[in-house]
Design an enzyme around this catalytic site. Structure first.
Site, PDB file in Angstrom:
ATOM      1  N   TRP A 156      18.639 -39.480 -14.729  1.00 19.17           N
ATOM      2  CA  TRP A 156      17.484 -38.736 -14.244  1.00 19.17           C
ATOM      3  C   TRP A 156      16.244 -39.516 -14.656  1.00 19.17           C
ATOM      4  O   TRP A 156      16.144 -39.970 -15.791  1.00 19.17           O
ATOM      5  CB  TRP A 156      17.449 -37.354 -14.847  1.00 19.17           C
ATOM      6  N   GLU A 161       0.832  -1.202   0.000  1.00 17.57           N
ATOM      7  CA  GLU A 161       0.000   0.000   0.000  1.00 17.57           C
ATOM      8  C   GLU A 161       0.865   1.250   0.000  1.00 17.57           C
ATOM      9  O   GLU A 161       0.597   2.226  -0.725  1.00 17.57           O
ATOM     10  CB  GLU A 161      -0.921   0.030   1.227  1.00 17.57           C
ATOM     11  N   CYS A 211      -0.009   0.823   7.874  1.00 15.10           N
ATOM     12  CA  CYS A 211      -0.424   1.223   6.530  1.00 15.10           C
ATOM     13  C   CYS A 211      -1.676   2.090   6.559  1.00 15.10           C
ATOM     14  O   CYS A 211      -1.879   2.928   5.676  1.00 15.10           O
ATOM     15  CB  CYS A 211      -0.668  -0.017   5.671  1.00 15.10           C
ATOM     16  N   CYS A 228      -2.545  -3.107   7.446  1.00 11.41           N
ATOM     17  CA  CYS A 228      -2.208  -3.269   8.861  1.00 11.41           C
ATOM     18  C   CYS A 228      -2.509  -1.987   9.638  1.00 11.41           C
ATOM     19  O   CYS A 228      -2.399  -0.876   9.121  1.00 11.41           O
ATOM     20  CB  CYS A 228      -0.750  -3.670   9.021  1.00 11.41           C
ATOM     21  N   ALA A 271      11.792 -41.368  -0.325  1.00 16.02           N
ATOM     22  CA  ALA A 271      10.545 -42.086  -0.136  1.00 16.02           C
ATOM     23  C   ALA A 271      10.144 -42.202   1.332  1.00 16.02           C
ATOM     24  O   ALA A 271       8.972 -42.072   1.685  1.00 16.02           O
ATOM     25  CB  ALA A 271      10.664 -43.469  -0.762  1.00 16.02           C
TER      26      ALA A 271
END
Length: 369
Positions: A172, A54, A86, A77, A299
């Site tokens: 991979w 803001e 703000c 806030c 895993a």
């Protein structure tokens, strides 16, 4: 007065800006200042300690903000933090309307900013693109309401559910486009974590290399402190923060060898089975400002996290290859659910192709449909 179609469009713009920056441990927030259909300025929260969205948008707008509308994805806030409230800047700017995506979910401040603006005579509309605004701050919401990081779990497997060949080779399984996507995900989180098995088998760096962006902190879950002080993670620990989570009874000598390389060892409670209490480990990370975390394997760690219902999001890459029944077991090592209805599932899954691999992602739900 209800929100208009123009309000929706302007909030969409604010939401797009909200996704920029690296404000952790603060939330992502975007803002737009407009005079009718004309966008005067926009801003986002770049990083913690710096100007809020803001403030950025109003500063850039200057006197042109007066009488206009401020669109902001999260309730402004009304409390003093690293920056002034703000709400003070909004009232000083002279805007006539403030349109808010969602109310601040922090139980200590929710509603305070909107209430003060209304009390000062500013027209306030709340809940414009509420669902989308909440999605942008989902990791931060979990962080401030539970004291745990938002956990994204990533899995990579073959068509027959294997993660390596019978010889243990895993580089991979998926292709280059999938790896590029993983680096994109890494660049958006505060930490990336693996189990000790993956660390020993792959000797990874876990850095961001294929896209622009800073590397997140690296976390290794290592009950017995088996991580070698000569591995890539340890030898680069002074360049990228590297934390090893272990139990209270782990070797002090092994810890010292890692500390000498710049690794920080975090000792947490252990489970009934003598392993790391994963919730305690995640809580220790949150206390160090980790709002979001990507867990990449292996895993056993994935299975333990799922069994404890700790992941919030799932990212799965499936390669069009078959590794055979003697290949390493599935990407998740756990007992699993009793019935399909009890299985963890991705809500509203989003599918795409990454080269020749299939990629599916989305928030994770546990229990019955």
């Amino acid at each position: 007065m209800p929100a208009t179609d123009l309000d929706m469009q302007m909030m969409d713009s604010a939401l797009a800006h909200a996704k920029e920056g690296r404000p952790s441990p603060n939330p992502h927030v975007g803002a737009v200042v407009a005079q009718g259909e004309e966008v005067v300025s926009h801003g986002h929260h770049v990083r913690a300690g710096e100007e809020h969205a803001e403030g950025v948008a109003l500063r850039l707008a200057g006197p042109r903000a007066r009488g206009g509308t401020l669109y902001v994805t999260l309730e402004p806030c009304n409390h003093e933090g690293r920056t002034p409230p703000c709400v003070d800047a909004i009232l000083a700017s002279g805007v006539a309307r403030v349109v808010i995506g969602c109310i601040d979910p922090n139980p200590h401040v929710a509603g305070g900013g909107a209430d003060r603006l209304r009390a000062a005579g500013v027209e306030v509309i709340v809940g414009v693109r509420d669902r989308e605004a909440r999605a942008v701050i989902a990791p931060w919401v979990k962080y401030v309401t539970t004291g745990l990081p938002y956990v994204a779990l990533k899995l990579a497997l073959s068509l027959d559910g294997r993660i390596a060949t019978r010889s243990g080779a895993s580089k991979w399984v998926t292709g280059g486009d999938a790896r590029h996507k993983v680096h994109e995900i890494r660049s958006r989180v505060d930490a990336v974590g693996i189990g000790i098995g993956t660390a020993l088998a792959d000797d990874p760096r876990l850095t961001v290399r294929e896209v622009a962006g800073a590397s997140p902190a690296r976390v290794i879950f290592d009950t017995s402190l088996r991580l070698s002080p000569t591995c890539q993670l340890a030898t680069t620990a002074r360049e990228v923060p590297t934390w090893v989570i272990t139990v209270q009874t782990a070797s002090e000598e092994a810890e010292q060898a890692l500390v000498e390389q710049g690794v920080e060892v975090l000792r947490v409670a252990q489970s009934a089975e003598g392993r790391i209490d994963l919730a305690a480990g995640l809580r220790a990370l949150a206390q160090r400002g980790v709002v979001s975390m990507l867990v990449e394997g292996g895993a056993e760690l994935a299975g333990s996290l799922l069994a404890a219902r700790l992941p919030d999001e799932l990212h799965v890459f499936v390669a069009p290859i078959l590794l055979g029944p003697r290949g390493r077991p599935a990407a998740v090592d756990w007992a699993g659910p009793d019935t399909p209805n009890d299985a963890p599932r991705i809500l509203e899954p989003r599918w795409e192709l990454c080269g020749s691999d299939v990629y599916v992602r989305g928030p994770l739900a546990f229990g019955a449909r």
